[in-house]
Design an enzyme around this catalytic site. Structure first.
Site, short mmCIF file in Angstrom:
data_model
loop_
_atom_site.label_atom_id
_atom_site.label_comp_id
_atom_site.label_asym_id
_atom_site.label_seq_id
_atom_site.Cartn_x
_atom_site.Cartn_y
_atom_site.Cartn_z
N LYS A 46 0.86 -1.20 0.00
CA LYS A 46 0.00 0.00 0.00
C LYS A 46 0.89 1.24 0.00
CE LYS A 46 -4.06 1.66 2.64
NZ LYS A 46 -4.98 1.32 3.74
N SER A 83 -9.89 1.02 2.60
CA SER A 83 -9.03 1.88 1.81
C SER A 83 -7.93 1.12 1.06
CB SER A 83 -8.40 2.95 2.70
OG SER A 83 -7.57 2.36 3.68
N SER A 101 -10.02 -1.57 6.72
CA SER A 101 -9.42 -1.38 5.39
C SER A 101 -8.67 -2.57 4.81
CB SER A 101 -8.48 -0.19 5.41
OG SER A 101 -9.23 0.97 5.30
N1 GLN Z 1 -13.32 2.98 6.00
C1 GLN Z 1 -12.79 3.35 7.29
C2 GLN Z 1 -12.43 4.82 7.29
O1 GLN Z 1 -12.60 5.45 6.30
C3 GLN Z 1 -11.63 2.49 7.63
C4 GLN Z 1 -10.40 2.90 6.98
C5 GLN Z 1 -9.20 2.11 7.38
O2 GLN Z 1 -9.29 1.05 7.97
N2 GLN Z 1 -8.04 2.69 7.06
O3 GLN Z 1 -12.00 5.36 8.27
#
Ligand code: GLN
Length: 483
Positions: free
Chosen positions: A75, A150, A174
């Site tokens: 990532k 994400s 995510s």
């Molecule tokens: N979708 C969640 C957020 O937007 C989780 C994101 C994540 O785990 N980085 O905060």
């Protein structure tokens, strides 16, 4: 066919393939579809080919490390020396890492090969990989749909056949959510199990480094190498990291009867009926094998969405304050000769995308004088209640079983203008981050819309082994259904 690290490794060690051939297979897959899928935003072609030769020489001498045969995407928020790190944000436009994150260092030392940088939502904020300066990543099986987020690029890069392992980060789901959407395995380890040194921070008390792979054993093989205490991250746990693969194989033949918990409210309104049905099918299969399934009410969980979005945004507003155009990050061209405060305002206004701005505003608000106790202080207390519910649940059961997501991969553009409906996609994943426990998504078949379905397994802090063990049980059950 999704490439499996351990099958590739086996073929490599037996001499029926070479690492060069594996890298070439990846590059061919990338050339065929990455322009459309947009999962990888950087591909290290030359470097991968020369690394493949170097690692192959070690394989030939019988000196290969435990990750030889692994082809990773990482990532865009891990420090990888002399490679770009942008967290999919304009604010890190020109940034190149000057050191390796601990996880990157451990992968390279174990002869893993890093093929490229994966797309994501900006700073990890999002559930669809649509908030990225590189443009959206698409679902490899249906370009009209999202891969989740994400860490969407990480999951999509495996599902599209570009690599066999990937590193992501999981702050609120995510890793698990995109794994479910893309039909692969994704582990969020316990908080502190894997070093966060060299990870661009989002919400430090919730951030974890996670791993994606085709199978539970593939993920276990990676975690075995990257987990463990790190002098650079004082939040890392000192508990020993077991040899997961060995333990999984040893335990296989002696699987004792396990106790599983389900929270009835997880299966009520809002959950797609086909996902519900598929999970019930797995639970029935577990019961038939002699395992116990019992209901455990967890009422505080209903507050996890509001608790998470207060705490995560509060921490984000503080972590992202460092990108001010002076000390770090993009500086607006219009700020030449401007007053200091205007340099900050212009640079941050131009450098951050809309979702990140929304989070910074919300986080600053909940921390501000007069609101701190009502929001931040209260959310901390509710977080403790959620943790306590898990502590009590794990005195009665070995693992909790629940959906990973309320729906399968949704259509691109469907939620991007409606933040609340985007946030609701995380309803099943947030509580694990708030309580620091282990959680993993495992694929369990398909929806009638053709998209994969994921099931979530949750085990206590530091019990990644238990999570892998249940994961392999479920993998076996769901492969039986396919036959
Ligand atoms: N979708 C969640 C957020 O937007 C989780 C994101 C994540 O785990 N980085 O905060």
């Amino acid at each position: 066919m999704i490439p499996s690290f351990l099958s590739d490794r086996k073929a490599l060690l037996e001499g029926t393939t070479t690492l060069l051939a594996l890298v070439q297979r990846s590059l061919d897959a990338i050339d065929a579809t990455n322009d459309e899928v947009n999962a990888l935003i950087d591909v290290y072609r030359e470097e991968s080919l020369s690394e493949a030769k170097r690692i192959q020489a070690k394989v030939d001498k019988g000196e290969a490390g435990p990750l030889a045969g692994a082809i990773f995407s990482i990532k865009d928020l891990f420090a990888h020396k002399n490679h770009r790190l942008q967290s999919a944000s304009k604010i890190l436009d020109t940034f190149t890492s000057v050191y390796d994150a601990t996880v990157v260092e451990r992968i390279l030392a174990a002869d893993g090969l890093i093929l490229g940088r994966a797309n994501q939502d900006e700073f990890g904020m999002g559930s669809s990989n649509e908030y990225s300066v590189y443009g959206p990543c698409k679902h490899p099986e249906d370009y009209q749909r999202v891969p989740g987020g994400s860490s969407g690029g990480s999951a999509a890069s495996i599902a599209a056949g570009y690599c066999n392992l990937s590193l992501g980060s999981d702050t609120g789901g995510s890793v698990r959510q995109p794994a479910a959407f893309c039909g692969i395995v994704g582990l969020k380890p316990s908080y502190g199990r894997i070093s966060r040194y060299g990870l661009a921070a989002y919400a430090s008390s919730l951030d974890t480094v996670g791993c994606f792979g085709a199978t539970v054993e593939d993920v276990a093989a990676c975690i075995e190498v990257i987990a463990g205490q790190d002098v650079h991250d004082m939040t890392t746990l000192s508990t020993e990291v077991p040899s997961y693969l060995q333990e999984l194989q040893d335990r296989d033949s002696t699987t004792k009867s396990l106790r599983f918990g389900i929270n009835p409210s997880w299966f009520s309104e809002g959950l797609d009926p086909e996902i519900k049905h598929q999970i019930e099918w797995i639970l029935d299969g577990l019961k038939e094998q002699g395992h116990e399934v019992k209901e455990i009410a967890m009422p505080a969980q209903s507050a996890s969405l509001s608790t998470y979005y207060i705490l995560a945004t509060a921490e984000a507003s503080s972590n992202l304050a460092r990108y001010d155009g002076i000390h770090a990050g993009y500086r607006s061209a219009q700020s030449e000769g401007a007053k200091l405060e205007d340099v900050y305002t212009l640079s941050r206004s131009e450098g951050f995308g809309p979702e990140v701005k929304r989070r910074i505003l919300l986080g600053t608000y909940v921390l501000s004088k007069g609101y701190y106790d009502a929001y931040y202080g209260k959310a901390q207390k509710v977080r403790r209640l959620i943790q306590r519910e898990y502590e009590e649940a794990f005195q009665q059961v070995d693992a909790m079983i629940l959906p990973t997501t309320p729906t399968t991969a949704f259509k691109a553009g469907e939620k991007v203008d409606d933040p609340l409906s985007m946030y609701l996609n995380d309803i099943y994943t947030l509580a694990a981050n708030l309580s620091g426990i282990t959680a993993m998504s495992v694929p369990i078949g398909r929806h009638s819309n053709g998209m994969p379905i994921g099931i979530q397994i949750q085990t206590p802090v530091s019990d990644e082994l238990g999570c892998f063990q249940v994961g392999t049980l479920i993998e076996n059950l769901s492969s039986k259904e396919k036959q």
